[in-house]
Design a protein around this motif. Sequence first.
Motif, PDB file in Angstrom:
ATOM      1  N   HIS A 359     -22.952 -13.210 -39.121  1.00  0.00           N
ATOM      2  CA  HIS A 359     -23.139 -11.780 -38.848  1.00  0.00           C
ATOM      3  C   HIS A 359     -22.305 -11.286 -37.668  1.00  0.00           C
ATOM      4  CE1 HIS A 359     -26.326 -10.391 -41.601  1.00  0.00           C
ATOM      5  NE2 HIS A 359     -26.701 -11.657 -41.612  1.00  0.00           N
ATOM      6  N   ASN A 360     -21.984 -12.163 -36.722  1.00  0.00           N
ATOM      7  CA  ASN A 360     -21.359 -11.699 -35.482  1.00  0.00           C
ATOM      8  C   ASN A 360     -19.905 -12.111 -35.285  1.00  0.00           C
ATOM      9  OD1 ASN A 360     -23.659 -10.404 -33.770  1.00  0.00           O
ATOM     10  ND2 ASN A 360     -24.568 -12.224 -34.695  1.00  0.00           N
ATOM     11  N   LEU A 361     -19.472 -13.200 -35.913  1.00  0.00           N
ATOM     12  CA  LEU A 361     -18.116 -13.706 -35.667  1.00  0.00           C
ATOM     13  C   LEU A 361     -17.199 -13.595 -36.879  1.00  0.00           C
ATOM     14  CD1 LEU A 361     -18.988 -16.940 -33.640  1.00  0.00           C
ATOM     15  CD2 LEU A 361     -18.264 -14.730 -32.725  1.00  0.00           C
ATOM     16  N   PHE A 362     -17.776 -13.396 -38.073  1.00  0.00           N
ATOM     17  CA  PHE A 362     -16.959 -13.367 -39.293  1.00  0.00           C
ATOM     18  C   PHE A 362     -17.053 -11.987 -39.941  1.00  0.00           C
ATOM     19  CE2 PHE A 362     -17.490 -17.748 -38.352  1.00  0.00           C
ATOM     20  CZ  PHE A 362     -16.313 -18.352 -38.798  1.00  0.00           C
ATOM     21  N   LYS A 363     -15.891 -11.301 -40.011  1.00  0.00           N
ATOM     22  CA  LYS A 363     -15.869  -9.925 -40.497  1.00  0.00           C
ATOM     23  C   LYS A 363     -15.237  -9.841 -41.885  1.00  0.00           C
ATOM     24  CE  LYS A 363     -15.179  -8.328 -35.742  1.00  0.00           C
ATOM     25  NZ  LYS A 363     -14.217  -7.756 -34.802  1.00  0.00           N
ATOM     26  N   ARG A 364     -15.854  -8.999 -42.711  1.00  0.00           N
ATOM     27  CA  ARG A 364     -15.305  -8.746 -44.045  1.00  0.00           C
ATOM     28  C   ARG A 364     -13.949  -8.047 -43.925  1.00  0.00           C
ATOM     29  NH1 ARG A 364     -18.784  -6.298 -49.072  1.00  0.00           N
ATOM     30  NH2 ARG A 364     -17.103  -6.082 -50.575  1.00  0.00           N
ATOM     31  N   ASP A 365     -13.018  -8.401 -44.809  1.00  0.00           N
ATOM     32  CA  ASP A 365     -11.644  -7.875 -44.829  1.00  0.00           C
ATOM     33  C   ASP A 365     -10.834  -8.260 -43.592  1.00  0.00           C
ATOM     34  OD1 ASP A 365     -11.985  -6.799 -47.300  1.00  0.00           O
ATOM     35  OD2 ASP A 365     -12.330  -4.754 -46.616  1.00  0.00           O
ATOM     36  N   VAL A 366     -11.362  -9.184 -42.806  1.00  0.00           N
ATOM     37  CA  VAL A 366     -10.604  -9.786 -41.710  1.00  0.00           C
ATOM     38  C   VAL A 366     -10.550 -11.288 -41.933  1.00  0.00           C
ATOM     39  CG1 VAL A 366     -10.422 -10.166 -39.224  1.00  0.00           C
ATOM     40  CG2 VAL A 366     -11.280  -7.972 -40.085  1.00  0.00           C
ATOM     41  N   HIS A 367     -11.731 -11.911 -41.933  1.00  0.00           N
ATOM     42  CA  HIS A 367     -11.802 -13.363 -42.151  1.00  0.00           C
ATOM     43  C   HIS A 367     -12.005 -13.722 -43.626  1.00  0.00           C
ATOM     44  CE1 HIS A 367     -13.182 -12.774 -37.911  1.00  0.00           C
ATOM     45  NE2 HIS A 367     -12.255 -13.691 -37.730  1.00  0.00           N
ATOM     46  N   SER A 500      -5.163  -7.796 -39.860  1.00  0.00           N
ATOM     47  CA  SER A 500      -6.261  -7.916 -40.838  1.00  0.00           C
ATOM     48  C   SER A 500      -6.023  -6.990 -42.021  1.00  0.00           C
ATOM     49  CB  SER A 500      -7.600  -7.586 -40.188  1.00  0.00           C
ATOM     50  OG  SER A 500      -7.666  -6.202 -39.884  1.00  0.00           O
ATOM     51  N   ILE A 501      -6.704  -7.290 -43.126  1.00  0.00           N
ATOM     52  CA  ILE A 501      -6.632  -6.452 -44.334  1.00  0.00           C
ATOM     53  C   ILE A 501      -7.197  -5.073 -44.020  1.00  0.00           C
ATOM     54  CG2 ILE A 501      -7.470  -6.244 -46.711  1.00  0.00           C
ATOM     55  CD1 ILE A 501      -7.843  -9.346 -46.578  1.00  0.00           C
ATOM     56  N   GLU A 502      -8.287  -5.068 -43.246  1.00  0.00           N
ATOM     57  CA  GLU A 502      -8.954  -3.828 -42.855  1.00  0.00           C
ATOM     58  C   GLU A 502      -7.961  -2.876 -42.182  1.00  0.00           C
ATOM     59  OE1 GLU A 502     -13.256  -3.099 -40.753  1.00  0.00           O
ATOM     60  OE2 GLU A 502     -11.839  -4.377 -39.703  1.00  0.00           O
ATOM     61  N   ASP A 503      -7.184  -3.403 -41.236  1.00  0.00           N
ATOM     62  CA  ASP A 503      -6.200  -2.580 -40.514  1.00  0.00           C
ATOM     63  C   ASP A 503      -5.094  -2.088 -41.442  1.00  0.00           C
ATOM     64  OD1 ASP A 503      -7.561  -2.842 -38.184  1.00  0.00           O
ATOM     65  OD2 ASP A 503      -6.216  -4.309 -37.258  1.00  0.00           O
ATOM     66  N   SER A 504      -4.608  -2.976 -42.328  1.00  0.00           N
ATOM     67  CA  SER A 504      -3.507  -2.588 -43.227  1.00  0.00           C
ATOM     68  C   SER A 504      -3.953  -1.464 -44.164  1.00  0.00           C
ATOM     69  CB  SER A 504      -2.991  -3.790 -44.021  1.00  0.00           C
ATOM     70  OG  SER A 504      -3.966  -4.276 -44.900  1.00  0.00           O
ATOM     71  N   GLU A 505      -5.207  -1.507 -44.623  1.00  0.00           N
ATOM     72  CA  GLU A 505      -5.698  -0.472 -45.540  1.00  0.00           C
ATOM     73  C   GLU A 505      -5.989   0.833 -44.791  1.00  0.00           C
ATOM     74  OE1 GLU A 505      -8.831  -2.221 -47.900  1.00  0.00           O
ATOM     75  OE2 GLU A 505      -7.331  -3.173 -49.188  1.00  0.00           O
ATOM     76  N   HIS A 506      -6.422   0.715 -43.529  1.00  0.00           N
ATOM     77  CA  HIS A 506      -6.650   1.915 -42.707  1.00  0.00           C
ATOM     78  C   HIS A 506      -5.330   2.649 -42.479  1.00  0.00           C
ATOM     79  CE1 HIS A 506      -8.249   4.554 -39.625  1.00  0.00           C
ATOM     80  NE2 HIS A 506      -7.359   4.102 -38.746  1.00  0.00           N
ATOM     81  N   LEU A 507      -4.289   1.889 -42.115  1.00  0.00           N
ATOM     82  CA  LEU A 507      -2.972   2.496 -41.899  1.00  0.00           C
ATOM     83  C   LEU A 507      -2.430   3.097 -43.196  1.00  0.00           C
ATOM     84  CD1 LEU A 507      -0.565   3.122 -40.074  1.00  0.00           C
ATOM     85  CD2 LEU A 507       0.285   0.811 -40.495  1.00  0.00           C
ATOM     86  N   SER A 508      -2.659   2.404 -44.300  1.00  0.00           N
ATOM     87  CA  SER A 508      -2.211   2.901 -45.607  1.00  0.00           C
ATOM     88  C   SER A 508      -2.829   4.264 -45.909  1.00  0.00           C
ATOM     89  CB  SER A 508      -2.594   1.898 -46.699  1.00  0.00           C
ATOM     90  OG  SER A 508      -2.207   2.384 -47.962  1.00  0.00           O
ATOM     91  N   ARG A 509      -4.122   4.418 -45.611  1.00  0.00           N
ATOM     92  CA  ARG A 509      -4.805   5.706 -45.849  1.00  0.00           C
ATOM     93  C   ARG A 509      -4.197   6.809 -44.966  1.00  0.00           C
ATOM     94  NH1 ARG A 509      -9.339   2.222 -46.336  1.00  0.00           N
ATOM     95  NH2 ARG A 509      -9.849   2.452 -44.117  1.00  0.00           N
ATOM     96  N   LEU A 510      -3.884   6.470 -43.704  1.00  0.00           N
ATOM     97  CA  LEU A 510      -3.270   7.445 -42.795  1.00  0.00           C
ATOM     98  C   LEU A 510      -1.898   7.894 -43.303  1.00  0.00           C
ATOM     99  CD1 LEU A 510      -4.119   5.847 -39.305  1.00  0.00           C
ATOM    100  CD2 LEU A 510      -5.218   7.831 -40.360  1.00  0.00           C
ATOM    101  N   LEU A 511      -1.105   6.938 -43.832  1.00  0.00           N
ATOM    102  CA  LEU A 511       0.228   7.272 -44.344  1.00  0.00           C
ATOM    103  C   LEU A 511       0.145   8.094 -45.629  1.00  0.00           C
ATOM    104  CD1 LEU A 511       2.258   3.972 -43.723  1.00  0.00           C
ATOM    105  CD2 LEU A 511       2.223   6.041 -42.338  1.00  0.00           C
TER     106      LEU A 511
END
Length: 931
Positions: A359-367, A500-511
């Motif tokens: 719950h605290n160290l492993f994040k979805r779309d990152v790890h 991370s995947i999370e960051d790449s998809e966030h940037l994709s939405r901004l673009l």
Amino acid sequence: MLDWLLRKLFGTKSEREVKKLRKFVEEIGKKERELDELSNRELVELSRELHRKVLDDHELKEDIIRGRIREEVLLAFALVREAGKRTLGLRFFDVQLIGGLVLHQGKIAEMKTGEGKTLVATSAVYVNALTDEGVHVVTVNDYLARRDATWMGPIYKFFDLSVGVINSDYSSYRVEWADEELARKAIEEDWRVWPKGYFEEVLPSDKINVSAKKAFLTKLVPCTRREAYEAHITYGTNNEFGFDYLRDNMAFSLDEIVQVKNHNYAIVDEVDSILIDEARVPLIISGPSQMDTSIYYLADSIVRQLKKDIDYIVDEKNRTVLLTEEGIRKAEKLAGVDNLYDIKNIELLHAINQSLRAHNLFKRDVHYIVRDGEVLIVDEFTGRVLPGRRWSDGLHQAIEVKEGVPIQQENQTLASITFQNYFKLYRKLAGMTGTAETEALEFKEIYGLDVVVIPTHKPVRRKDHPDVVYKTKKEKWQAVVDIIKEEHKKGRPILVGTVSIEDSEHLSRLLQKEGIPHNVLNAKHHEREAEIIAQAGRVGAVTISTNMAGRGTDILLGGNPEYLARQMLKERGINPEEATEEQWKEALEDAYKITEEEKKKVIELGGLLVIGTERHESRRIDNQLRGRAGRQGDPGESRFILSLEDDLLRIFGGDRVKKLMDFLKIPEGEPIESRLVTKAIQNAQKRVEAQNFQIRKRLLEYDNVMNIQRNTVYSMRRDILEGKDLEEYLKEFIHDVLEAKVNELLPEDEPELWNVKALEEYLLELTGQPINIPQVRDKEELVEVLTQELLGIVEEKKQELTEEVFKEALRVIMLHTLDQLWREHLHVLDRLREGIYLRGYAAKDPLVEYKKEAFYIFENMLFNFKERTVSDVLKVKIASPEELQEEELKQQEEHQKVLQSAVLSTVESQPEQKGPRKKTLKERLQEKKKR
């Protein structure tokens, strides 16, 4: 100051090494002129003569294996350079030959991105393949193993060397000519991709012989795993080489062993990624354990009711989560137990700890990502999904419960080895990467490998700007979008790196909001990887990538002409594999015109712009991203745009920068841009790298304890498989067991004081028949007399069963017993290691305590192996050959079930083997009876 002065006067260690090797490169250059005059057929024959000479001359063979440079080695390098021109249309630069010589010597060659490491390896691979001892080329993923083997395959096939490829889905291939008849014709008629007598470094496209290029193409043909390893050269991933080694040491017969050659020579591509980054996790083959997985649902429900910083504390720096006193009391109340640390609740405590980590160290779309109801691990170094791989020790189950997907059974270790100890098996090890010098100390200390920095073919023209730091992530992302928007308008190609995947998809939405067309390359969109990277250097291309390590494809300014030509043929409705020479030539010419034109424009714009959106834990990963710009003397630019909310800055010293920004009253949206900030970030990275080095070092220290035991067991197991001296083993076992038991049950020295009843009862249990204790003078004589007695029973069994059947029965009993006890031993060591750190509270070194305990446990396991083997052999019943065959086939089927249900580590499952249906036990018995 003194170091700087010495370097200025005498050069660095690498520079001195390179200077020595340049004289050998000059010799290779002289031979090139001579070899250019030879026909293809004469070149092939010269290679065959060299091959025969290496096999006939033991001293020469040993010198090659040890990495010495002789006249024959220089000839081999010249042959490969010539074959590269004729079959691939690629000529080795001088610095590439230096890189090859470094690899041959068993060192690490650091070569910048785009310097052609894939080609460099072929020279060292070829010369070492001439020994027939086997060469393993280790890549970071299956795609690169297949690509490199087929891309470089024409050089090896030209010289009649066999090439195999192993993949993680247990598929295996051999490399063959795409058109055998055409390739033979090209060799006989002296076709060349480069014209004779042409020695320029870059050949104009109009001089390339398209017919020869098409003739010298290779393809992959399915073969058995064993055949892939029997080849002169085998390409594959680090995981698969390691797992095959472990599987071989779980084999039930010699026919099941695939790594038939010794661990002679390996070249590790992206050596820093494999031998350092991935070396934090050992390779493990696991099988289903008996633990009730429902305990993870209980643990998850408890953890969801605990509060951070009150009931538990998260230490992100050391990646640990610890329950507080209040948290322990609350967890006990929720679980309905009096003492969570009671031995009967230890499994629940373990599940709660793993759930806290999940719950605290492993994040979805990152790890990890969740796809089709399954939790899939994302490789933190390459951004790729690792299908079938699982975290061990219940962590994966905890994440599955957290994400609400079906939970899979926990596993227990069946076999294990660290990368450090696996790669130490090779007589000679070499590696190549763009970033190794920062880890030179670790390479030397752990693997005994020296790092040699190879100069670039052309000077680096890339501009590396200082880091820009914003207060918040929101400001950072806005700044990134603004830069992309501005540069995209000009038509400049841009590569954006995310962690991370999370960051790449966030940037994709901004673009997308800004209407900027772009490609995203991450674990969710990896299918188009080669296509995306190949065209990332074209005018106006914007590419977002989650980590660029180990991508294996260069970004060419203006785009990749060959890839574009294939695309053009498809658009014209032509299959590139079936295109005629004229169609290929026309497509290539059109593609070259487009890419050359675009390249000029991109160069005018300043080359590829690389933007890093977060600093990685390791400086090497950042350098790999930077290295995508400015390849082969191209212009380029790189900058990192960060925020104080990024993990690295937040955990390691971002407070100081924040205080500085507050003190200077820097307004929102304004960044700090300073070399001092960049230096502070690099220091934070150095601290993380040092911490990770200690983790890897500690892992190796613990595994070294098991490594001695593993080598002992695997050596004994191989002897049993080969049927070596089994009866001698049995005699030794009988003597050792009797000696230990006589000393234990008859502690007194005088025979008059012996209580022989306990010994008689033990012998009855051991042999299944009563044995009288003779009158003797001392224990030594008693052991000898009883040993002869038991050997007499063994002789009777041999007479009853026949010698052949007895030997087979002995082999089966020893294998089965050793495997069972070794699995139990690994399970015990896993549990020992989990709790050994508690000895630290008693001012004892946990490692020293682990070594002591592990030694005693191993001694006990070996004694149990001897005792069980003796007992089973003495009690073996007379069986017909058919019954024995049936029992052996059952054992093999059970063994296959264990392997097929096994999970490979961290942990990767072994899929079904492709091929014809396996015959049932009944069918195989009927076939044996017919024969």
